[in-house]
Design an enzyme around this catalytic site. Structure first.
Site, PDB file in Angstrom:
ATOM      1  CD  GLU A 147      -3.032  -1.030   0.217  1.00 20.83           C
ATOM      2  OE1 GLU A 147      -3.034  -0.072  -0.580  1.00 20.83           O
ATOM      3  OE2 GLU A 147      -3.866  -1.953   0.166  1.00 20.83           O
ATOM      4  CG  ASP A 294      -5.630  -7.094  -7.603  1.00 23.75           C
ATOM      5  OD1 ASP A 294      -4.560  -7.374  -7.047  1.00 23.75           O
ATOM      6  OD2 ASP A 294      -6.480  -6.363  -7.066  1.00 23.75           O
ATOM      7  CD  GLU A 388     -14.620  -5.218  -1.136  1.00 32.31           C
ATOM      8  OE1 GLU A 388     -15.045  -4.663  -2.164  1.00 32.31           O
ATOM      9  OE2 GLU A 388     -13.535  -4.891  -0.629  1.00 32.31           O
ATOM     10  CD  GLU A 406     -10.471  -1.703  -7.846  1.00 26.68           C
ATOM     11  OE1 GLU A 406     -11.522  -1.215  -7.375  1.00 26.68           O
ATOM     12  OE2 GLU A 406      -9.424  -1.777  -7.192  1.00 26.68           O
TER      13      GLU A 406
HETATM   14  C1  DMJ Z   1      -6.399   0.489  -4.977  1.00 30.51           C
HETATM   15  O1  DMJ Z   1      -5.633   0.857  -3.894  1.00 30.51           O
HETATM   16  C2  DMJ Z   1      -5.549  -0.086  -6.052  1.00 30.51           C
HETATM   17  O2  DMJ Z   1      -6.253  -0.018  -7.236  1.00 30.51           O
HETATM   18  C3  DMJ Z   1      -5.129  -1.493  -5.779  1.00 30.51           C
HETATM   19  O3  DMJ Z   1      -4.443  -2.092  -6.835  1.00 30.51           O
HETATM   20  C4  DMJ Z   1      -6.241  -2.393  -5.382  1.00 30.51           C
HETATM   21  N1  DMJ Z   1      -7.454  -1.704  -5.169  1.00 30.51           N
HETATM   22  C5  DMJ Z   1      -7.481  -0.454  -4.529  1.00 30.51           C
HETATM   23  C6  DMJ Z   1      -8.828   0.155  -4.731  1.00 30.51           C
HETATM   24  O4  DMJ Z   1      -9.853  -0.728  -4.740  1.00 30.51           O
END
Ligand code: DMJ
Length: 933
Positions: A147, A294, A388, A406
């Protein structure tokens, strides 16, 4: 591999390894919109309307950003319900989600480049000064490496990228001297100790001040990390290296990616969700494109675009091929097991996968992107937001929605690729829903439950970093943006990195992996990129023609398990028994169970245990059916636990200045009218005297005709209800006496009766944790007259706040089809595995019947909470399965044909190999269920 393969399909071949910037720039150009070719289909949107929507996005951003700056800054995030900053350590811990907060003004940093995209250059200049003046990166706080990288390092680099662009233009930021970059470098060095593992995979967390493994660091004992956590560093780290010339960052990020690539499951070419950072063993072997994985895939493709390194594209294409072969079941994307990729690992999807259609656009695979996006949009239309997680038959699995961007991201990329105004309409719906359901007086609040419309006191920084960027860009014309967006690539947090980095400071030592690829068939790699100018000029209805067959895919879906049932009907064979249909009293079912090697044990307490001995099955096909039955049973039980654990209700504050915009998550009572069946109750609130409501009220005149507030504790909930009812209250809200408790951190429960007849209680009662209760108490202090609505679901703010007599809307459960409803009383106990030759449903009774715990949310000793577990008796097949099932069946036929060695459903697989894997499946299912996004 061809030296000059280039970006075939982009017009002219682009030589590889000669000019990365050309490759990168060409790929970016591939996203040029084809709007001009649109001739029919969805109505084109006028320039005025687009501008109006763009302005609306600006206003919404101002509302979110302004409230953050006014009420939360310098805290990391805004808490929009209580209108203050979220400071880590000062609020109850929310677990992992708090690891994004490093006391570094997260939202401000994450918002930097959004300000420039939204043309707020002055505000950007001001924000940069604040970051330089106020932000400390040396706090004694343990943060997530992932993060911190995507939000903070990415935010600083995005800010720097646009700061130098503005400086070069000559008007703004003339004073800027790479200060953000210096901060980024400082942060980069702070993250490097995380990579001190033999594998090169980073530890998941690091202490910003003390690093890792020192006693003061309070971190460094972790053994596992998620694939996305280790594989989503290359863009930021490479950009940092290339901006500064310090190669170490790019080297470390490459090494982590190389290791993940080496560890991919070699026969499926898939990666698991969690990996041991020391041994490289997969800890969770399920694989999808959503949570946990992802952005690993995203960064492989984008690293190729930004860095022009073929190996990243080759890896991406190899994985993509596997994803499309195993995980993609258009329009669904379903997790599988890496070592048994024909076996679905889940019957639900998570919201994070909504980014995938956008990535498919970048790859140039438009059709499945359109299909998945359309399916997601229909889920959104049903619930206003993407829950979610949702099941394959589109029921809510996890009901929260933290304003994730997203889907907006994919909508933007699909619009760029197709020029179809349909996607503008989609964007318009997103804007409307945000304003209608998430906007609160002090910002935008995450949805606690999309079914009830209740809120959570959080506004994540990614909402500002991503949502507003993508929505604004969706409606913007080229001239609305002060720079050329095509010169940049979006990181996973939508931060902008310039494509010219591909030719800067390239002296990074790369691992030579070429020999590995030379053995692969070159045709496996798709050297094309999505030039929409070439794809669609003769077929402007392309996107619409793909969406058309899917238009009712969500509303008319059948439970996915019916595929095999239908198949059996078609072939004339008897369909396998479905877990949903099973009745322990039906002799025919018991006979089928026996054939499948499943035995039924009746426990003394009336519960039933199921154990499978595959070797006792009549045939290997029956054994497979038995395994499938047991797998379904696990999922069914877990789904039911969820549904019955949490039938939340809503307390909506409807008076000035809330006007229905603040919706609190409330627990129901097992007595009194059921708000999902009756009209909601609306009224002003008044505190009862005594506040605990445990004796006759001394202030009946204050509560008569009102909704009484009562404190939890000292007597039964039902007793409180009777006392306020006798005083003339029309409803009651019990507020937790446990200070600081909140539905953000504690599970909701139902207020149980007192074991006696409760039919005499005629007023509705709801329960609020202390934090939510304080919002009402604070409102009373400030505004005196506070009116609330008690209901199963928040009411439409705009149209219903004035109207007291609206019929209550149906709850999600009421909308369920008969087969989704639970009834009856079978309880199924799932016992421990007995031996490696048996498969049993490996859960303990307490996991089926959630225990009352001793934590903050647990009931007071004098009260009872209850979570009755029910079990479905029957499921009807209405014979109205949509095309989806046929499509899925075709898909699965194709998959089976093309994968002769895969296990699930193949007749030839030895039963002991199925059994050997079964242990892992059970473990994986259990872990998945425990895991939160
Ligand atoms: C964001 O912090 C980024 O897109 C991350 O890759 C995963 N998803 C969150 C938002 O949903």
């Amino acid at each position: 591999m061809s030296e000059t393969g280039g970006c075939r399909g982009c017009g002219s071949p682009v030589p590889q390894r000669t000019s990365w910037s050309l490759v990168a720039a060409t790929t970016a150009l591939c996203l040029v919109s084809a709007t001009s070719v649109w001739t029919a289909g969805a109505e084109p949107m006028s320039r005025e309307e687009k501008q109006k929507l763009g302005n609306q996005v600006l206003e919404m951003f101002d509302h979110a950003y302004g409230n953050y700056m006014e009420h939360a800054y310098p805290a990391d995030e805004l808490m929009p319900l209580t209108c203050r900053g979220r400071v880590r350590g000062q609020e109850p811990s929310r677990g992992d989600v708090d690891d994004a907060l490093g006391k570094f003004s997260l939202t401000l940093i994450d918002s930097l480049d959004t300000l420039v995209v939204l043309n707020k250059t002055k505000e950007f200049e001001d924000a940069v000064r604040k970051v330089l003046r106020d932000v400390n990166l040396d706090n004694d706080v343990v943060v997530s490496v992932f993060e911190t990288n995507i939000r903070v390092l990415g935010g600083l680099l995005g800010g720097h990228s646009l700061a130098i662009m503005l400086k070069e233009k000559g008007e703004y930021m003339q004073w800027y001297n790479d200060e953000l970059l210096q901060m980024a470098k400082q942060l980069g060095y702070k993250l490097l100790p995380a990579f001190n593992t033999t594998s090169g995979l980073p530890y998941p967390r690091i202490n910003l001040k003390f690093g890792i493994r020192k006693p003061e660091a309070r971190t460094g004992t972790e053994t596992d990390t998620c694939t996305a956590c280790a594989g989503t560093l290359i863009l930021e780290f490479a950009a940092l290296s290339r901006f500064t010339g310090a190669t170490i960052f790019e080297e470390y990020a490459r090494k982590a990616l190389d290791f993940l690539w080496e560890k991919r499951q070699r026969s499926s070419n898939l990666v698991g969700v969690t990996i041991n950072i020391h041994t490289g063993d997969w800890v969770r072997k399920d694989s999808g494109v959503g949570a946990g994985i992802d952005s690993y895939y995203e960064y492989l493709l984008k690293a190729y675009v930004l860095l022009g390194d073929d190996s990243f594209l080759e890896r991406f294409n190899t994985h993509y091929d596997a994803i499309m072969r195993y995980i993609s079941q258009p329009p669904l994307l379903l997790d599988v097991h890496i070592h048994k990729p024909m076996l679905n690992a889940r019957t639900w999807m998570d919201a994070l996968l909504a980014f995938f259609p956008g990535l498919q656009v970048l790859k140039g695979d438009i059709r499945p992107a359109i299909e998945t996006h359309e399916m997601l949009y229909q889920v959104i239309k049903k619930h206003n937001f993407l829950p979610e997680a949702f099941t394959t038959d589109f029921r809510v699995h996890w009901a929260q929605h933290p304003l994730r961007p997203e889907f907006a991201e994919s909508t933007y990329f699909l619009y760029k690729a197709t020029g179809d105004p349909y996607y503008l309409e989609v964007g318009k719906t997103l804007i409307e829903n945000l304003n209608k359901y998430a906007r609160v007086p002090c910002g935008f609040a995450a949805m606690k439950d999309v079914r009830t419309g209740s809120h959570e006191d959080r506004m994540d920084s990614f909402f500002l970093a991503e949502m507003f960027k993508y929505l604004y860009l969706l409606f913007a014309d080229k001239e609305d943006i002060i720079f050329d967006i095509e010169d940049y690539i979006f990181t996973t947090e939508a931060h902008l990195l310039p494509l010219w980095l591909s030719t800067t400071n390239q002296n990074i030592s790369k691992k030579n992996t070429t020999s590995e690829y030379t053995e692969l068939d070159d045709s496996n790699f798709d050297w094309t990129c999505p030039n929409t100018q070439i794809l669609f000029p003769n077929d402007p209805l392309y996107a619409q023609s793909i969406r058309e067959p899917l238009k009712n895919v969500v509303d008319k879906s059948c439970p996915r398990g019916l595929i095999r049932v239908e198949e059996s009907f078609r072939s004339g064979a008897k369909p396998p028994l479905r877990a949903r249909d099973f009745m322990a009293t039906n002799p025919e079912h018991l006979e089928i169970l026996k054939k499948m090697g499943v035995s039924l044990i009746h426990l003394k307490d009336g519960r039933v245990q199921l154990v499978q001995h595959a070797i006792q099955a009549a045939s290997s096909i029956d054994a497979e059916d038995g395994l499938r039955f047991m797998q379904e049973m696990i999922e069914l039980s877990s789904q039911q636990q969820k549904e019955q654990q949490l039938p939340p209700r809503a307390v909506q504050i409807v008076s000035h200045p809330f006007f229905g915009r603040v919706v609190l998550t409330a627990g129901p009572a097992q007595f009194g009218p059921d708000l999902s069946k009756h009209k909601e109750t609306r009224g002003f609130v008044a505190s009862s005297q005594p506040y605990n409501g445990c004796s006759e009220l001394t202030n009946p005149e204050a509560v008569v005709g009102k909704i009484a507030l009562i404190q939890r504790g000292q007597c039964m909930f039902a007793e409180k209800a009777r006392n306020i009812q006798n005083a003339g209250a029309i409803g009651g809200i019990v507020i937790d006496d446990n200070e600081g408790s909140s539905s953000d951190t504690a599970p909701l429960f139902q207020m149980a009766g007192d074991g006696k007849e409760t039919d005499d209680i005629k007023i509705p009662m709801l329960f609020l944790f202390s934090k939510e209760g304080s919002i009402i108490l604070d409102a009373i202090r400030e505004y005196e007259e506070v009116e609330v609505l008690l209901s199963d679901k928040a009411k439409d703010r705009d149209s219903e706040m004035e109207n007291e007599d609206q019929p209550s809307s149906e709850s999600d459960s009421q909308n369920q089809s008969p087969e989704q409803m639970t009834s009856g009383s079978h309880e199924v106990d799932l016992v421990d595995q007995e031996s490696s030759e048996e498969s049993s449903l490996n859960s303990h009774p307490e996991s089926l019947f959630p225990a009352d715990t001793d934590n903050a949310a647990s009931p007071s000793p004098s009260e009872q909470t209850s979570n009755p577990t029910e079990y479905p008796e029957t499921t009807s097949l209405d014979g109205e399965c949509t095309d989806l099932d046929n499509q899925l069946q075709e898909q699965s036929d194709t998959e089976e044909d093309s994968n002769p060695n895969v296990s699930w459903g193949k007749k030839g697989q030895p039963i002991d190999s199925i059994l050997a894997d079964w242990n892992e499946d059970i473990e994986a299912f259990e872990m998945m269920e425990k895991d939160e996004l």
